[in-house]
Design an enzyme around this catalytic site. Structure first.
Site, PDB file in Angstrom:
ATOM      1  N   ASN A  73      21.817  34.493  14.353  1.00 23.75           N
ATOM      2  CA  ASN A  73      22.121  34.393  15.637  1.00 23.75           C
ATOM      3  C   ASN A  73      20.723  34.245  16.307  1.00 23.75           C
ATOM      4  O   ASN A  73      20.228  35.484  16.705  1.00 23.75           O
ATOM      5  CB  ASN A  73      22.744  35.710  16.255  1.00 23.75           C
ATOM      6  CG  ASN A  73      23.178  35.651  17.834  1.00 23.75           C
ATOM      7  OD1 ASN A  73      22.924  34.823  18.266  1.00 23.75           O
ATOM      8  ND2 ASN A  73      24.317  36.343  18.186  1.00 23.75           N
ATOM      9  N   ALA A 122      18.712  33.706  22.774  1.00 19.56           N
ATOM     10  CA  ALA A 122      18.295  32.772  23.728  1.00 19.56           C
ATOM     11  C   ALA A 122      17.627  31.617  22.980  1.00 19.56           C
ATOM     12  O   ALA A 122      17.282  30.420  23.610  1.00 19.56           O
ATOM     13  CB  ALA A 122      17.548  33.406  24.902  1.00 19.56           C
ATOM     14  N   TYR A 177      28.842  40.924  25.852  1.00 16.77           N
ATOM     15  CA  TYR A 177      28.651  41.222  24.460  1.00 16.77           C
ATOM     16  C   TYR A 177      29.376  42.383  23.799  1.00 16.77           C
ATOM     17  O   TYR A 177      29.191  42.866  22.715  1.00 16.77           O
ATOM     18  CB  TYR A 177      27.064  41.278  24.391  1.00 16.77           C
ATOM     19  CG  TYR A 177      26.615  40.274  24.587  1.00 16.77           C
ATOM     20  CD1 TYR A 177      26.666  38.908  24.165  1.00 16.77           C
ATOM     21  CD2 TYR A 177      25.563  40.142  25.949  1.00 16.77           C
ATOM     22  CE1 TYR A 177      25.887  37.830  24.658  1.00 16.77           C
ATOM     23  CE2 TYR A 177      24.969  39.107  26.425  1.00 16.77           C
ATOM     24  CZ  TYR A 177      25.058  38.012  25.597  1.00 16.77           C
ATOM     25  OH  TYR A 177      24.544  36.636  25.937  1.00 16.77           O
ATOM     26  N   HIS A 213      27.246  33.128  17.223  1.00 16.45           N
ATOM     27  CA  HIS A 213      27.082  33.957  18.475  1.00 16.45           C
ATOM     28  C   HIS A 213      28.256  34.628  18.903  1.00 16.45           C
ATOM     29  O   HIS A 213      29.389  34.135  18.583  1.00 16.45           O
ATOM     30  CB  HIS A 213      27.147  32.771  19.630  1.00 16.45           C
ATOM     31  CG  HIS A 213      25.964  31.721  19.168  1.00 16.45           C
ATOM     32  ND1 HIS A 213      24.714  31.981  19.783  1.00 16.45           N
ATOM     33  CD2 HIS A 213      25.957  30.432  18.752  1.00 16.45           C
ATOM     34  CE1 HIS A 213      23.939  30.980  19.441  1.00 16.45           C
ATOM     35  NE2 HIS A 213      24.619  30.279  18.955  1.00 16.45           N
ATOM     36  N   LEU A 214      27.880  35.964  19.478  1.00 16.06           N
ATOM     37  CA  LEU A 214      29.073  36.880  19.881  1.00 16.06           C
ATOM     38  C   LEU A 214      29.849  36.247  20.773  1.00 16.06           C
ATOM     39  O   LEU A 214      31.138  36.228  20.676  1.00 16.06           O
ATOM     40  CB  LEU A 214      28.502  38.102  20.186  1.00 16.06           C
ATOM     41  CG  LEU A 214      27.547  38.932  19.285  1.00 16.06           C
ATOM     42  CD1 LEU A 214      26.759  39.714  19.992  1.00 16.06           C
ATOM     43  CD2 LEU A 214      28.458  39.736  18.407  1.00 16.06           C
ATOM     44  N   GLU A 236      25.292  29.224  11.889  1.00 14.80           N
ATOM     45  CA  GLU A 236      24.947  29.732  13.412  1.00 14.80           C
ATOM     46  C   GLU A 236      25.894  30.721  13.900  1.00 14.80           C
ATOM     47  O   GLU A 236      27.138  30.127  13.802  1.00 14.80           O
ATOM     48  CB  GLU A 236      24.374  28.669  14.223  1.00 14.80           C
ATOM     49  CG  GLU A 236      24.252  29.004  15.705  1.00 14.80           C
ATOM     50  CD  GLU A 236      23.912  27.684  16.345  1.00 14.80           C
ATOM     51  OE1 GLU A 236      23.751  26.625  15.830  1.00 14.80           O
ATOM     52  OE2 GLU A 236      23.919  27.862  17.812  1.00 14.80           O
ATOM     53  N   ARG A 250      23.423  46.026  26.629  1.00 14.49           N
ATOM     54  CA  ARG A 250      23.183  44.761  27.379  1.00 14.49           C
ATOM     55  C   ARG A 250      24.455  44.250  27.813  1.00 14.49           C
ATOM     56  O   ARG A 250      25.308  43.891  26.933  1.00 14.49           O
ATOM     57  CB  ARG A 250      22.464  43.921  26.345  1.00 14.49           C
ATOM     58  CG  ARG A 250      22.507  42.620  26.689  1.00 14.49           C
ATOM     59  CD  ARG A 250      22.175  41.710  25.445  1.00 14.49           C
ATOM     60  NE  ARG A 250      21.699  40.501  26.006  1.00 14.49           N
ATOM     61  CZ  ARG A 250      21.549  39.330  25.252  1.00 14.49           C
ATOM     62  NH1 ARG A 250      21.665  39.469  23.747  1.00 14.49           N
ATOM     63  NH2 ARG A 250      21.368  38.314  25.947  1.00 14.49           N
ATOM     64  N   ARG A 298      30.411  29.058  28.685  1.00 11.36           N
ATOM     65  CA  ARG A 298      29.380  29.883  29.694  1.00 11.36           C
ATOM     66  C   ARG A 298      28.434  28.806  30.455  1.00 11.36           C
ATOM     67  O   ARG A 298      28.675  27.880  30.834  1.00 11.36           O
ATOM     68  CB  ARG A 298      28.624  30.768  28.812  1.00 11.36           C
ATOM     69  CG  ARG A 298      29.353  31.951  28.250  1.00 11.36           C
ATOM     70  CD  ARG A 298      28.375  33.094  27.443  1.00 11.36           C
ATOM     71  NE  ARG A 298      27.672  33.608  28.156  1.00 11.36           N
ATOM     72  CZ  ARG A 298      26.568  34.526  27.968  1.00 11.36           C
ATOM     73  NH1 ARG A 298      26.512  34.496  26.697  1.00 11.36           N
ATOM     74  NH2 ARG A 298      25.743  35.043  28.881  1.00 11.36           N
ATOM     75  N   ARG A 319      23.613  27.105  28.331  1.00 10.11           N
ATOM     76  CA  ARG A 319      24.006  27.583  27.024  1.00 10.11           C
ATOM     77  C   ARG A 319      24.549  26.725  26.024  1.00 10.11           C
ATOM     78  O   ARG A 319      25.064  27.098  24.890  1.00 10.11           O
ATOM     79  CB  ARG A 319      24.604  29.214  26.951  1.00 10.11           C
ATOM     80  CG  ARG A 319      23.944  30.091  27.959  1.00 10.11           C
ATOM     81  CD  ARG A 319      24.670  31.286  27.694  1.00 10.11           C
ATOM     82  NE  ARG A 319      24.205  32.397  28.719  1.00 10.11           N
ATOM     83  CZ  ARG A 319      23.078  32.997  28.702  1.00 10.11           C
ATOM     84  NH1 ARG A 319      22.524  33.036  27.538  1.00 10.11           N
ATOM     85  NH2 ARG A 319      22.672  33.643  29.770  1.00 10.11           N
ATOM     86  N   PRO A 323      16.310  37.553  20.080  1.00  7.84           N
ATOM     87  CA  PRO A 323      15.806  38.688  21.106  1.00  7.84           C
ATOM     88  C   PRO A 323      16.883  39.194  22.027  1.00  7.84           C
ATOM     89  O   PRO A 323      18.157  38.623  22.010  1.00  7.84           O
ATOM     90  CB  PRO A 323      15.045  37.541  22.080  1.00  7.84           C
ATOM     91  CG  PRO A 323      15.474  36.284  21.765  1.00  7.84           C
ATOM     92  CD  PRO A 323      15.625  36.222  20.247  1.00  7.84           C
ATOM     93  N   ASN A 324      16.607  40.206  22.250  1.00  7.92           N
ATOM     94  CA  ASN A 324      17.732  41.386  23.074  1.00  7.92           C
ATOM     95  C   ASN A 324      19.058  41.724  22.470  1.00  7.92           C
ATOM     96  O   ASN A 324      19.741  42.253  22.928  1.00  7.92           O
ATOM     97  CB  ASN A 324      18.162  40.421  24.437  1.00  7.92           C
ATOM     98  CG  ASN A 324      16.851  40.082  25.212  1.00  7.92           C
ATOM     99  OD1 ASN A 324      16.203  40.979  25.497  1.00  7.92           O
ATOM    100  ND2 ASN A 324      16.619  38.941  25.735  1.00  7.92           N
ATOM    101  N   HIS A 352      18.723  27.806  22.599  1.00  9.58           N
ATOM    102  CA  HIS A 352      18.721  26.784  23.348  1.00  9.58           C
ATOM    103  C   HIS A 352      17.527  26.310  24.074  1.00  9.58           C
ATOM    104  O   HIS A 352      17.136  25.480  24.717  1.00  9.58           O
ATOM    105  CB  HIS A 352      19.390  27.350  24.855  1.00  9.58           C
ATOM    106  CG  HIS A 352      20.641  28.256  24.708  1.00  9.58           C
ATOM    107  ND1 HIS A 352      21.791  27.807  23.961  1.00  9.58           N
ATOM    108  CD2 HIS A 352      20.807  29.521  24.696  1.00  9.58           C
ATOM    109  CE1 HIS A 352      22.563  28.652  23.964  1.00  9.58           C
ATOM    110  NE2 HIS A 352      22.010  29.972  24.509  1.00  9.58           N
TER     111      HIS A 352
HETATM  112  C1  DQA Z   1      24.296  34.948  21.911  1.00 10.10           C
HETATM  113  C2  DQA Z   1      24.438  33.590  23.307  1.00 10.10           C
HETATM  114  C3  DQA Z   1      22.995  33.287  23.797  1.00 10.10           C
HETATM  115  O1  DQA Z   1      23.328  32.471  24.808  1.00 10.10           O
HETATM  116  C4  DQA Z   1      22.158  34.428  24.746  1.00 10.10           C
HETATM  117  O2  DQA Z   1      21.055  33.952  24.970  1.00 10.10           O
HETATM  118  C5  DQA Z   1      22.127  35.670  23.584  1.00 10.10           C
HETATM  119  C6  DQA Z   1      23.351  35.928  22.858  1.00 10.10           C
HETATM  120  C7  DQA Z   1      25.621  35.381  21.692  1.00 10.10           C
HETATM  121  O3  DQA Z   1      25.417  35.885  20.615  1.00 10.10           O
HETATM  122  O4  DQA Z   1      26.558  35.351  22.322  1.00 10.10           O
HETATM  123  O5  DQA Z   1      21.245  36.345  23.654  1.00 10.10           O
HETATM  124  O6  DQA Z   1      23.676  34.055  21.095  1.00 10.10           O
END
Ligand code: DQA
Length: 151
Positions: A73, A76, A22, A99-100, A97, A17, A106, A110, A9-10, A79
Site C-alpha cells: 500500500n 500517497a 480509513y 488500498h483501504l 497493490e 487518521r 475519491r 487519487r 506514509p501516514n 499517485h
Molecule cells: C490509501 C489511498 C491514498 O490515496 C492515500 O494517500 C493513503 C491511503 C488507501 O489505503 O486508501 O494514504 O493508499
C-alpha cells in the site's frame, strides 16, 4: 514462501487518521491481522512501514534476494512516485497493490496510480480485508509459478 508487506506514509496513524475514510482500527491491529492471515495460509511475512519514499525504494530493492512477492500500500506515493514504480519493475517480483479506501471514488488526483502500471493485481475499497485477499492471491500465484518450474 516469503512476502514483503509494505505500507507507505501516514498509514502508521490508522485509527487516528480520518476515521471516516480509513476506519477506526489501528495500524497495530492491521499488522496483527496480516500476521494472523499469513500464519493461516502458510506464508512468511516481513512487515515494513515508512513515511519516506527512499526507505520504501531501499526495501523493495532488498526484496530481490529476500522475498518471493510484494504486497504494497504505497499510500500517497501511489499517485506521485516513479521511483517506487521503477523499483518494483527492477526487482520484477509478483506484486499486489492494495488500498483501504476506494480510490476510484475519491479526488481526481487519487485516481491515477503509478504503481498500477506494474502491479499484477490492484485491490481497493475493502479495508483490512484487501490485505487478506492480496496475501491469498500472492500465495496462490507464486505457488503456481513454483509448480510450473518444478514440472
Ligand atoms: C490509501 C489511498 C491514498 O490515496 C492515500 O494517500 C493513503 C491511503 C488507501 O489505503 O486508501 O494514504 O493508499
Amino acid at each position: 514462501m516469503r512476502i514483503l508487506v509494505l505500507n507507505g506514509p501516514n498509514l502508521n496513524l490508522l485509527g487516528v487518521r480520518e476515521p471516516a475514510v480509513y476506519g477506526d482500527r489501528s495500524f497495530a491491529a492491521l499488522e496483527e491481522m496480516i500476521r494472523k492471515t499469513a500464519e493461516e495460509i502458510g506464508v512468511e511475512v516481513e512487515l515494513f512501514q515508512s513515511n519516506h519514499e527512499g526507505a520504501l525504494v531501499d526495501k523493495i530493492q532488498q526484496a530481490l534476494h529476500t522475498a518471493d512477492g510484494i504486497l504494497i500500500n504505497p499510500a500517497a506515493y501511489t499517485h506521485t512516485s516513479v521511483a517506487i514504480l521503477d523499483a518494483l519493475k527492477a526487482v520484477a517480483l509478483p506484486t499486489v497493490e492494495v488500498h483501504l479506501s476506494d480510490i476510484s471514488k475519491r479526488e481526481a488526483f487519487r485516481q491515477f496510480s503509478y504503481v498500477s502500471l506494474y502491479a499484477q493485481k490492484v485491490i481497493y475499497g475493502k479495508g483490512f480485508e484487501g490485505y487478506r485477499e492480496g496475501l491469498q492471491w500472492l500465495s496462490e500465484t507464486i505457488g503456481k509459478e513454483t509448480q510450473k518450474h518444478a514440472d
